[in-house]
Design a protein around this motif. Sequence first.
Motif, PDB file in Angstrom:
ATOM      1  N   CYS A 185      38.837  35.052  33.757  1.00  0.00           N
ATOM      2  CA  CYS A 185      39.101  36.151  34.687  1.00  0.00           C
ATOM      3  C   CYS A 185      40.389  36.825  34.249  1.00  0.00           C
ATOM      4  O   CYS A 185      41.402  36.154  34.063  1.00  0.00           O
ATOM      5  N   VAL A 226      34.450  41.765  40.501  1.00  0.00           N
ATOM      6  CA  VAL A 226      35.866  42.125  40.622  1.00  0.00           C
ATOM      7  C   VAL A 226      36.399  41.573  41.948  1.00  0.00           C
ATOM      8  O   VAL A 226      35.872  41.888  43.017  1.00  0.00           O
ATOM      9  N   ALA A 270      40.168  47.465  31.816  1.00  0.00           N
ATOM     10  CA  ALA A 270      39.060  46.740  32.446  1.00  0.00           C
ATOM     11  C   ALA A 270      37.813  46.800  31.566  1.00  0.00           C
ATOM     12  O   ALA A 270      37.147  45.782  31.331  1.00  0.00           O
ATOM     13  N   GLU A 294      36.106  43.544  29.689  1.00  0.00           N
ATOM     14  CA  GLU A 294      34.706  43.184  29.910  1.00  0.00           C
ATOM     15  C   GLU A 294      33.985  43.087  28.569  1.00  0.00           C
ATOM     16  O   GLU A 294      33.246  42.130  28.304  1.00  0.00           O
ATOM     17  N   LEU A 349      42.046  42.327  40.628  1.00  0.00           N
ATOM     18  CA  LEU A 349      42.959  43.464  40.784  1.00  0.00           C
ATOM     19  C   LEU A 349      43.929  43.176  41.908  1.00  0.00           C
ATOM     20  O   LEU A 349      43.511  42.882  43.029  1.00  0.00           O
ATOM     21  N   LEU A 409      37.107  40.032  36.845  1.00  0.00           N
ATOM     22  CA  LEU A 409      38.409  40.699  36.886  1.00  0.00           C
ATOM     23  C   LEU A 409      39.041  40.427  38.242  1.00  0.00           C
ATOM     24  O   LEU A 409      38.330  40.213  39.235  1.00  0.00           O
ATOM     25  N   GLY A 415      39.607  41.318  44.573  1.00  0.00           N
ATOM     26  CA  GLY A 415      40.768  42.133  44.906  1.00  0.00           C
ATOM     27  C   GLY A 415      41.742  41.437  45.842  1.00  0.00           C
ATOM     28  O   GLY A 415      41.349  40.592  46.651  1.00  0.00           O
ATOM     29  N   LYS A 465      27.190  40.235  43.290  1.00  0.00           N
ATOM     30  CA  LYS A 465      27.620  41.611  42.976  1.00  0.00           C
ATOM     31  C   LYS A 465      26.412  42.530  42.849  1.00  0.00           C
ATOM     32  O   LYS A 465      26.387  43.618  43.408  1.00  0.00           O
ATOM     33  N   THR A 488      36.186  46.174  46.372  1.00  0.00           N
ATOM     34  CA  THR A 488      35.973  45.177  45.321  1.00  0.00           C
ATOM     35  C   THR A 488      34.857  44.212  45.749  1.00  0.00           C
ATOM     36  O   THR A 488      34.510  44.143  46.931  1.00  0.00           O
ATOM     37  N   HIS A 504      43.447  39.271  35.132  1.00  0.00           N
ATOM     38  CA  HIS A 504      44.199  39.743  36.311  1.00  0.00           C
ATOM     39  C   HIS A 504      44.951  41.014  35.912  1.00  0.00           C
ATOM     40  O   HIS A 504      45.801  40.982  35.022  1.00  0.00           O
ATOM     41  N   ILE A 540      37.106  50.919  39.422  1.00  0.00           N
ATOM     42  CA  ILE A 540      36.979  49.832  38.440  1.00  0.00           C
ATOM     43  C   ILE A 540      35.798  48.930  38.804  1.00  0.00           C
ATOM     44  O   ILE A 540      35.019  48.537  37.932  1.00  0.00           O
ATOM     45  N   THR A 541      35.617  48.641  40.082  1.00  0.00           N
ATOM     46  CA  THR A 541      34.505  47.785  40.519  1.00  0.00           C
ATOM     47  C   THR A 541      33.154  48.409  40.156  1.00  0.00           C
ATOM     48  O   THR A 541      32.221  47.714  39.751  1.00  0.00           O
TER      49      THR A 541
END
Length: 263
Positions: free
Chosen positions: A134, A199, A167, A171, A180, A178, A201, A13, A208, A136, A191-192
């Motif tokens: 995680c 995240v 979110a 965190e 989504l 996460l 997706g 990430k 994401t 969801h 959100i990402t």
Amino acid sequence: MSNITLHTLTGLKQAGKKFTVLTAYDSTFAHLISSVGIEMILVGDSLGMVLQGQQSTLPVTLEEMVYHTTSVARGNQGAMIMADLPFMSYATPEQCMASSARLMQAGAHLVKLEGGSWLAESIQLLADRGVPVCAHLGLTPQAVNKLGGYRVQGKDKASALQMIEDARQLEEAGASMLLLECVPSLLGEEITRNVSIPVIGIGAGPHTDAQVLVLHDMLGITPGRRPRFSRDFMQQAVSIEDAIRQYDAAVKAVTFPSPEESF
Ligand code: KIV
Ligand code: NA
């Protein structure tokens, strides 16, 4: 290939690189998927639908999740294994810890649960005890009866802002990741960007950090209509292994999902 860890995924990430997640429920597919270099296997409670032929994920039991997680762990070649906590197996923090312990002892490396800020206490308790979680968000299939069907979530401003806040809170509570499901691309992107944890997706647009699909959907063998956010990778493939490789490559090249496969 060395084993994938949370550290690997957080690093991806931070480097702006995508990673790939695919469901598996047995040892043979776990072996194939992890050998191809897909970073994470999800032992999803979608098995209620694609393996058992149920109408929803609600009938899936913890015993069944433990059984499939054990099989996946035996075949796995270094991917990270995430297992779903099934419906009502985490209704209280105490139940959540006991159920998570079963999945972790069966070979999961992290657990996934569905819901918003009400999960903060359970997530914190798990994180404190060394169990990565995680959360969801968005379309949470275990709540299908409350949601009134499988529909895109976070379309109006109030619910989008609520999801962004959920979110953030999860965190802060200690969630490691996460997921989504079925949210507008713009919300997936927002959100990402807003959280430092990876995240994943599904039907959440191309922004994401990762994508997940249900194995049977991406192999084009799920009965009935394929969801709009999925792609049949067997169409252009010479084998199942080739389809899985093409899916992984499309996620990493950000050619999946396309705008038509997003909301
Ligand atoms: O159970 C499952 O396969 C899932 C994915 C659809 C995200 O939760
Ligand atoms: Na699931």
